[in-house]
Structure formats: structure tokens, C-alpha cells
Design a protein around this motif. Sequence first.
Motif, PDB file in Angstrom:
ATOM      1  N   ASN A 314       0.808  -1.217   0.000  1.00 13.92           N
ATOM      2  CA  ASN A 314       0.000   0.000   0.000  1.00 13.92           C
ATOM      3  C   ASN A 314       0.844   1.271   0.000  1.00 13.92           C
ATOM      4  N   THR A 316       3.016   4.235  -1.703  1.00 18.79           N
ATOM      5  CA  THR A 316       2.716   4.939  -2.947  1.00 18.79           C
ATOM      6  C   THR A 316       3.787   4.660  -4.001  1.00 18.79           C
ATOM      7  N   ILE A 362      -2.293   9.288 -13.867  1.00 17.40           N
ATOM      8  CA  ILE A 362      -2.090   8.924 -12.470  1.00 17.40           C
ATOM      9  C   ILE A 362      -1.391  10.042 -11.712  1.00 17.40           C
ATOM     10  N   MET A 367      -1.372   6.650  -6.405  1.00 21.55           N
ATOM     11  CA  MET A 367      -1.341   5.254  -6.855  1.00 21.55           C
ATOM     12  C   MET A 367      -0.474   4.414  -5.920  1.00 21.55           C
ATOM     13  N   GLN A 368      -0.988   3.247  -5.529  1.00 18.75           N
ATOM     14  CA  GLN A 368      -0.241   2.348  -4.671  1.00 18.75           C
ATOM     15  C   GLN A 368       0.555   1.347  -5.513  1.00 18.75           C
ATOM     16  N   HIS A 370       0.833  -1.902  -5.461  1.00 18.20           N
ATOM     17  CA  HIS A 370       0.143  -3.085  -5.988  1.00 18.20           C
ATOM     18  C   HIS A 370      -0.716  -2.725  -7.203  1.00 18.20           C
ATOM     19  N   GLN A 371      -1.213  -1.476  -7.253  1.00 13.07           N
ATOM     20  CA  GLN A 371      -1.967  -1.031  -8.421  1.00 13.07           C
ATOM     21  C   GLN A 371      -1.030  -0.837  -9.614  1.00 13.07           C
ATOM     22  N   GLN A 374      -0.085  -4.131 -11.211  1.00 11.88           N
ATOM     23  CA  GLN A 374      -1.159  -4.749 -11.984  1.00 11.88           C
ATOM     24  C   GLN A 374      -1.267  -4.158 -13.389  1.00 11.88           C
ATOM     25  N   LEU A 375      -0.712  -2.957 -13.601  1.00 11.70           N
ATOM     26  CA  LEU A 375      -0.750  -2.355 -14.933  1.00 11.70           C
ATOM     27  C   LEU A 375       0.021  -3.197 -15.944  1.00 11.70           C
ATOM     28  N   TYR A 383      -2.175 -12.003  -8.216  1.00 10.62           N
ATOM     29  CA  TYR A 383      -1.228 -10.987  -7.763  1.00 10.62           C
ATOM     30  C   TYR A 383      -0.036 -11.632  -7.058  1.00 10.62           C
TER      31      TYR A 383
END
Length: 440
Positions: A314, A316, A362, A367-368, A370-371, A374-375, A383
Motif C-alpha cells: 500500500n 505509494t 495517475i 497510486m499504490q 500493488h496497483q 497490476q498495470l 497478484y
Amino acid sequence: MFPPGTNPSQDATGASGGVLIPTRFVWPYGGRRVLLTGSFTRWTDHILMSPVEGCPSVFQTMWNLTPGVHQATSSGGALQETTSRISESDIEVSRHRISSFLSTHNAYQLLPESGKVIAFDVNLPVKHAFHILYEQGIPVAPLWNSYRGQFVGVLSALDFILILKQVHMEHCFSQLGNHGSNLTEEELETHTISAWKEAKQQLSRQMDPCGRTFQRRLIYAGPSDSLKDVALKILQNEVSTVPIIHSSSLDGSFPQLLHIASLSGILKCICRYFRHCSGSLPILQQPICTIPFGTWVPKIGESNGRLLAMLRPNATLGAALSLLVQAGVSSIPIVDDNDSLLDTYSRSDVTALAKDRAYAKIHLDEMQIHQALQLGQDASAPYGFFNGQRCQMCLHSDTLQKVMERLANPGVRRVIIVEAGSKRVEGIISLSDVFRFLLG
């Protein structure tokens, strides 16, 4: 037979008292019932090893050992626990033989039988260049100046990180009503590689003793250069790759880009050459935790003195990019609250932001990690480290040879040392760590 977790107060010689070192034995090869015996039990008593919670194929036990070297055998296979450092004579013998091999083989050994190399013209817009890096899955590309008829530099994922940070700073300054950097989101759409390199030169403010700015020259090698020279160029200039460039002219005109050399390619040559004569390198069978290299958590292995940087999922994206730059590392382990490995965020992962122009949509402080990860993954992919082989892992009891063979795989620049079962991060060993140790 001793049950798991028990340990007599006497040492292997029958004497009680003295210094005892708690030592973990790990058997990662499965089985129904695994027993451990060794010189510390006089080879007569057997210790029952316990399955690791959540990983039934891995067995472990803790045992107090006296300082020194001990031999052990477990469940039909051999284990060797060494609580003393590798001898200096073994290190010097191994270094001499590796150095001799690297000095007598040249960069031609690195060229594949077939393949492609990608270079960018300096007038190409930056956004197009990073789209290509992402689509081709490459972290770096040489730069060609058609006016000068020369290769003049490289564009890497680090450049994209610095650009994103500049755009982010400009956005923050504009919200405060101030003028920050001279690179905005709008300019990024048309900014050429050449323009960015000029801006980067001003931002870095690299100065010589006379106070004049200078531009870093291209670090490259020729096909006839020895593998040792290529490795030293990478290490001494703190770069991840060097282009192999050939020119048949004495003045260097009409250069040909043959290959992009990396430490992993050189390590592959070492592993291939010594695979069938590993006995000539005493250090290859040494557990990595006894070798003075890598970055470790305290009291696990022989650290290089650097702090082991880790982040939570989580955190950034901005924090991750800043840590990559400030710590001068190529990858950061992403861990849970127990420091168990979930994934890694690497410099090359930033090129995934080129997909669908995500960089323009973004905010780095929102943006974290983990996000961001995922991109670059398929929407249906799970994940973390279960998604392919993103995280190359090993145990601290693994041999140097095993770690070298993993690092010799294309695209792998570091292995993460984890605790068996829990996958708690214990350290990181990078390609540069291995080569600085091997070359002394």
C-alpha cells in the motif's frame, strides 16, 4: 532419536557449557519423515525435523552447535552447515581461475546466434521510446545521433523514472502557483530524447573541478574486448549494460551495434564453462550466508553494509520511485506485515506506465504499488510472486553455484533470500554483488 525442538545441553564432544550457536537446518526436498544426523550427534542419534507451516514439502529444525565446521546428513541427501567463514585461500584460488577465464575470452562469446538489437534516434519523442521499451520488454536501448553518425548514449527505465518525478514536481508547483521544472505533461507528448538528455544534464548539475558542466560519455565495448574488461566497465561505471559496438574504420566511423552486454550474459559464460569442473572452484558449493556479499537483514548473512530496503504493497508509487533513485537499487521487495515476500517493484516495471498513456492519468502520491504492478500484468493473472517468475527466490543455505545459475537467466538481476515456508525476506543478492565478490 531426539524429537523436534529438543537439544541436549552437551555438545558433540560430550562437554557441557561453552558458546552454542542456534543453527537452522532446512530440508526443502519433501518426504514423509525426515531425520537429521551429523558430527554434532556423533552420527548415532537422529533428530526428527518438522514440516514448515504452509509448506509441507519443507522440513526444518533448530539445533545448538559449537563454533566450527559440522557435517550433517538428512533423509538420503547431504547437508553441510558451516558456521565459520569461507577460507581466504579458497576465495583467492577461485578468483584467480575465474579471472583467468574472463581475461582469455572476449565479448564475441556473448553474441547470440540470432537475435535483434534496438536503438533509438535521439529525435524520437520520449513517449514513443518508452512505449517501445514496454512492448519489446527491454529495459535499455542505445541512442543514435544521425547528424554525428555515432551512438551517443542510452535511454533506460531510470530516465523514465526521472521524467515522471519531474512531471510530478511541476504538477505540485503549479498547484502552489509557482513555476517548477520546465517539463510539463503537455511537453512530454512532444519532448524528444535529445531534449530530455539536455534537460537531464542541467538537472544533474554534474560539474568538473573548473566549474563547467559536462556530458557523460557513452560507455561501450568492442567485440574483441575481454569479458573481464566488459564486466569491469559495467561495475566501475555503475551501469546495467554496455553496447557492443564494432567499427572497421580506424576513426570509428560507420559503427555497427552488435549486442547489449550485461553481467547476466557474462555469468552465463562462467556457469557454462565451470559446470563440469566445479571442483576447481572451491567457493561454488559454499552456502551463500557464509560469503561476504549481498544485502542482508541483521544476524542472517555477511552483509555489504547497505540497508535492505523493503516496502508494503500500500506504499505509494512515488515512494517506490524515490527509493529506487535514492538507494541506488534496481529492485525493491514488496512484503506484507510479517516481511513475507509478495512481489518486487523494479526499475523496468515503470515502463508499464507507458501502456495506454497511464503516466498521464495517475498521481504518484495516490497510486499504490500493488496497483502499479497490476498495470503490467494480465487482468486475470493472480497478484504477487505466483504470477510467473517475477521473484527469483532462494534459501540462505543454498550454494553460490545455485544462485549464480539463477542470476545467469536473461532478465534476472537479483535473487531474494527468503526463509523456508514463511517466505520472510532475509536478504538480496544482485549480479553486481556476485561480480564484485568474484573479481575482488
